[in-house]
Design an enzyme around this catalytic site. Sequence first.
Site, PDB file in Angstrom:
ATOM      1  N   HIS A   1      -3.972  -2.049  -4.936  1.00  0.00           N
ATOM      2  CA  HIS A   1      -3.510  -3.372  -5.333  1.00  0.00           C
ATOM      3  C   HIS A   1      -4.674  -4.342  -5.196  1.00  0.00           C
ATOM      4  CE1 HIS A   1      -3.521  -4.664  -1.119  1.00  0.00           C
ATOM      5  NE2 HIS A   1      -2.931  -3.512  -0.827  1.00  0.00           N
TER       6      HIS A   1
ATOM      7  N   SER B   1       0.809  -1.217   0.000  1.00  0.00           N
ATOM      8  CA  SER B   1       0.000   0.000   0.000  1.00  0.00           C
ATOM      9  C   SER B   1       0.842   1.266   0.000  1.00  0.00           C
ATOM     10  CB  SER B   1      -0.939   0.010   1.217  1.00  0.00           C
ATOM     11  OG  SER B   1      -1.911  -1.000   1.098  1.00  0.00           O
TER      12      SER B   1
ATOM     13  N   GLU C   1     -10.498   6.476   2.086  1.00  0.00           N
ATOM     14  CA  GLU C   1     -10.015   5.105   1.994  1.00  0.00           C
ATOM     15  C   GLU C   1     -10.898   4.123   2.748  1.00  0.00           C
ATOM     16  OE1 GLU C   1      -6.193   2.233   3.028  1.00  0.00           O
ATOM     17  OE2 GLU C   1      -6.800   3.837   4.406  1.00  0.00           O
TER      18      GLU C   1
ATOM     19  N   ASP D   1      -8.853  -4.493   2.702  1.00  0.00           N
ATOM     20  CA  ASP D   1      -7.566  -5.188   2.635  1.00  0.00           C
ATOM     21  C   ASP D   1      -7.329  -6.058   3.863  1.00  0.00           C
ATOM     22  OD1 ASP D   1      -4.575  -5.313   1.679  1.00  0.00           O
ATOM     23  OD2 ASP D   1      -4.462  -4.535   3.724  1.00  0.00           O
TER      24      ASP D   1
END
Length: 498
Positions: free
Chosen positions: A377, A119, A330, A335
């Site tokens: 990602h 990240s 975010e 994640d």
Amino acid sequence: MTRASLFLAAALVAVSAAPALAAPKPAAPVTNAAPGDAYYQAGQAALAKALTVNPRTGKAKNVILFLGDGMGVSTVVASRIYEGQQRGVDGESNALSFEKLPWTALSKTYSHDTQVTDSAAGITAITTGVKTRNKVIGLSGAAKPESCASEAGTRVETIAELAKAHGLSAGAVTTTRITHATPAGVYAHTAYRDWEGDGDMPTDAVAAGCKDIARQLVEAPAGLRLDVALGGGRSRFLPDAKDGKRADGRDLTAEWLKAPNAAYVTTDAELAALDPAKTGPVLGLFASEHLPYEVERPVLGQGVPTLAAMATKAVDLLSKNPKGYFLLVEGGKIDMGSHLNNAKRTLTETVEFSKAVQAVLDKVNLDDTLVIVTADHSHGLVISGYAARNAPILGLAGNEGEPVVAGDGKPYTVLSFATGPGGPEGGGSRADPSKEDTDDIDYHQNAVANLPSSAHSGEDVGVFADGPGSYLVHGVVEESYLYQIMRHAYGFDEAAAK
């Protein structure tokens, strides 16, 4: 009459004496059932809508970057299905809020030194236009991870800093610590992403003058400091005496309040009560570490604002600047759910992220606000097998509706991971998911290889956009290209930035 003329005359007589040829019968009409088919009609409607989309070529006053951390294409698809199933509609044909945006692309996420980014390098590429090494934030690829000395001369300007330099406001909102890699990528420059507080740093790095990320947020020059910072991570701002982890004894929240009209809030009620017209820079820290997962909200989420509540309040606070603003939002725990091989957490966090996107889209004017939704990602989440249409996405895989078992005689789940804590340990066999509650919030999907934490994956991620300059989001692009879109949308040319 010549012999050739005689032959021609005879031929003409023969043709004229021959009976007329029958006209060919018309072909039988082709029966086409497609126009009455629901899929066909949906495609027609989609085409009609696409034909009405015109590029917004004006300049952006505001730019909002939504980042679903680890939100790969398979995560988006699984979450789309899950969200629809939770509402009792067809999940497979469902769409999350950001999937409805008209401009899309694929982003190549490799970092300066690895095929698969972390990240820190991912957000640096997006916010600075420069790919760097894993673990490094806001520095070029010349910097070395965990090397304080390598910070010298390698700093690269972020899109938020560029916006501030042009008189705009800037903010960051996250469900992680505000000092975590992705939000830090808006304002910090460090050789190591884990240097979130001075207590996380080696003594030689502190002695050499490198600053922890929390200090960089609070000590930034007034002209560059964020106007809004909302998330978790209170421990990195407070000393041990106040249940924090700072080794220098400083209370950075008190230092934040030294700015004119500054505010520091720790609950959802305090955040909601802020009057944008009367409030200066806002620091909101709603947990000592990361914010709780959405599935934990009934137990751990009292007093903690949702991502949508933080994002919309940030828009209200930043909008008072007539020149505009930059905002990062975010969904950081998407994640983290995947790192646990815990699809329930991954999907619920993605759904909450989608809600935050919609809440902001409902507030802003896309004629002057560029909205980009992407990921830094992907993750090793896989959708596999041939489960029946509308089968629970968190359930067991099937073979077009029939039960199916793998070579070891056990069934497997629709969702699985390549690596992570769900893999077999010590040469043992994998767990039998038919004997477990795969919808439980603590269920870990099977993984191929056992690791303490699931690894990221390197395939391209989606980019979704609307607003001024969004037409530049198309094709397969470098992750670092997204910075150029935002810079261009603002109208910040290179000469003006120097």
